[in-house]
Scaffold this active site. Sequence first.
Site, short mmCIF file in Angstrom:
data_model
loop_
_atom_site.label_atom_id
_atom_site.label_comp_id
_atom_site.label_asym_id
_atom_site.label_seq_id
_atom_site.Cartn_x
_atom_site.Cartn_y
_atom_site.Cartn_z
N SER A 160 -49.03 22.38 5.10
CA SER A 160 -50.39 22.65 5.61
C SER A 160 -51.43 22.18 4.62
CB SER A 160 -50.65 24.15 5.74
OG SER A 160 -49.55 24.90 5.96
N HIS A 179 -47.94 18.24 11.06
CA HIS A 179 -48.35 19.63 10.82
C HIS A 179 -48.47 20.37 12.14
CE1 HIS A 179 -51.60 22.62 9.41
NE2 HIS A 179 -50.41 23.12 9.22
N GLU A 222 -50.99 17.90 14.10
CA GLU A 222 -51.75 16.97 13.26
C GLU A 222 -50.76 15.99 12.63
OE1 GLU A 222 -55.57 19.37 11.43
OE2 GLU A 222 -53.66 19.69 10.45
N ASN A 240 -57.18 23.24 9.34
CA ASN A 240 -57.28 24.25 8.29
C ASN A 240 -58.55 24.07 7.44
OD1 ASN A 240 -55.05 25.72 8.96
ND2 ASN A 240 -53.69 24.74 7.47
N1 3HC Z 1 -42.79 32.44 19.40
C1 3HC Z 1 -42.68 31.95 20.66
N2 3HC Z 1 -43.46 32.32 21.66
C2 3HC Z 1 -44.39 33.25 21.41
C3 3HC Z 1 -44.57 33.80 20.12
C4 3HC Z 1 -43.71 33.36 19.10
N3 3HC Z 1 -43.81 33.81 17.84
N4 3HC Z 1 -45.60 34.70 20.18
C5 3HC Z 1 -46.04 34.70 21.45
N5 3HC Z 1 -45.32 33.83 22.18
C6 3HC Z 1 -45.49 33.53 23.61
C7 3HC Z 1 -45.13 34.73 24.46
O1 3HC Z 1 -43.75 34.74 24.75
C8 3HC Z 1 -45.95 34.48 25.69
O2 3HC Z 1 -45.31 33.50 26.49
P1 3HC Z 1 -45.49 33.47 28.08
O3 3HC Z 1 -46.94 33.15 28.33
O4 3HC Z 1 -44.57 32.37 28.47
O5 3HC Z 1 -45.10 34.81 28.58
C9 3HC Z 1 -47.24 33.83 25.14
O6 3HC Z 1 -46.87 33.31 23.86
C10 3HC Z 1 -48.35 34.84 24.97
O7 3HC Z 1 -47.85 35.87 24.14
P2 3HC Z 1 -48.18 37.42 24.32
O8 3HC Z 1 -48.46 37.70 25.77
O9 3HC Z 1 -47.10 38.22 23.65
O10 3HC Z 1 -49.44 37.68 23.43
P3 3HC Z 1 -50.84 37.01 23.43
O11 3HC Z 1 -51.31 36.59 24.76
O12 3HC Z 1 -51.65 37.96 22.63
O13 3HC Z 1 -50.63 35.66 22.57
C11 3HC Z 1 -50.54 34.43 20.58
C12 3HC Z 1 -50.07 35.69 21.29
C13 3HC Z 1 -49.97 33.20 21.28
C14 3HC Z 1 -50.01 34.50 19.16
C15 3HC Z 1 -52.11 34.38 20.64
O14 3HC Z 1 -52.63 35.58 20.13
C16 3HC Z 1 -52.70 33.24 19.86
O15 3HC Z 1 -52.79 32.12 20.35
N6 3HC Z 1 -53.14 33.53 18.62
C17 3HC Z 1 -53.75 32.52 17.76
C18 3HC Z 1 -52.65 31.71 17.09
C19 3HC Z 1 -53.22 30.69 16.14
O16 3HC Z 1 -54.42 30.54 15.97
N7 3HC Z 1 -52.33 29.95 15.47
C20 3HC Z 1 -52.71 28.98 14.46
C21 3HC Z 1 -52.45 29.58 13.12
S1 3HC Z 1 -52.87 28.49 11.82
C22 3HC Z 1 -51.49 27.59 11.54
O17 3HC Z 1 -50.43 27.82 12.08
C23 3HC Z 1 -51.62 26.48 10.56
C24 3HC Z 1 -50.95 26.80 9.26
O18 3HC Z 1 -51.03 25.62 8.48
C25 3HC Z 1 -51.58 27.93 8.47
#
Ligand code: 3HC
Length: 285
Positions: free
Chosen positions: A119, A140, A152, A190
Amino acid sequence: MAIKKVGVVGCGIMGGGIAQVCAQSGYEVTISEINDDLLNKGMKVIKGNLAKSVEKGKLSKEEEAAIVGRLKGTTKIEDFGDRDLVIEAAVENMGLKKKIFADLDRVCAPGAIMATNTSCLCVTEIAMATKRPDKVLGMHFFNPVPVMKLLEIVTTIVSSQETFNTAKSFGQSLGKVVVIAKDTPAFIANRIAVPMFIEAMKVYEEGLATKEDIDNAMVYGYNHPMGPLALADLVGLDTLLYVYDSMYQEFKDPKWAPPLLLKRMVTAGHLGRKSGKGFYDYTKK
Ligand code: 3HC
């Protein structure tokens, strides 16, 4: 070059997610860990995700079995010898990544491409640990990988156009939206998001608002799917600390300095969801 066989180094949150998405997209995947315990733990998470999709009716039992059949775990780097593309998703440590890339360079076929999921670390420095820097770039992914659409692709001044073209087609075949970033600290997403995370932590550290109100402000005021403190717990506080530290080292600008609270939390082992405790407590349901 068409990618058929993929390798993933590291079966943690990111590596496991990457391997799952590749296998779901029809690729044969070999995934490695440093020992059998971590490998089994990571494979269990992938299988659990697939089982949930079957329960929800999003995958058939037959599709689940086929995906699992395309995934092979290993603890030996030599098993990447026949891979067309290897994606490294080990912890954010430059020394470790350089060793992994030097080892991969030794065992992989001359035409194989190698990508790092870092990242924040310098992709050029990782590429220069190999004798094929033109075939090394950043890929990424975002957490949770099966859900987040962004990929990315990080090009360097030594990566070739052919390597980029192959990586881009591969990323699109996974259903990802590909954006192209230059090899600068934290790339695009990021670089833009980090100041928000840092400010959220400082607002909390300074006692200006509760963690719930900070998160609610961004969820209900900006329509973010989750607030920055809950998201920090999801990504992993140790990962964020690596990102901020490396940005601070590269830019030498206090703007990127990690909040003290974050450092203390990581020192105390409060790493977010993965350790059961971060800004929130995950030990109780
Ligand atoms: N693995 C696989 N699938 C997952 C999961 C996981 N860890 N967490 C959630 N899901 C799936 C669920 O199974 C569900 O699937 P469906 O629609 O097929 O039923 C779907 O995602 C939605 O999950 P939930 O209903 O349980 O919960 P939410 O609607 O609250 O969504 C979330 C959870 C997808 C995590 C949502 O809150 C979200 O998009 N959050 C923001 C995530 C984000 O910003 N990520 C970027 C982080 S930064 C990064 O990664 C970069 C690094 O360099 C730091």
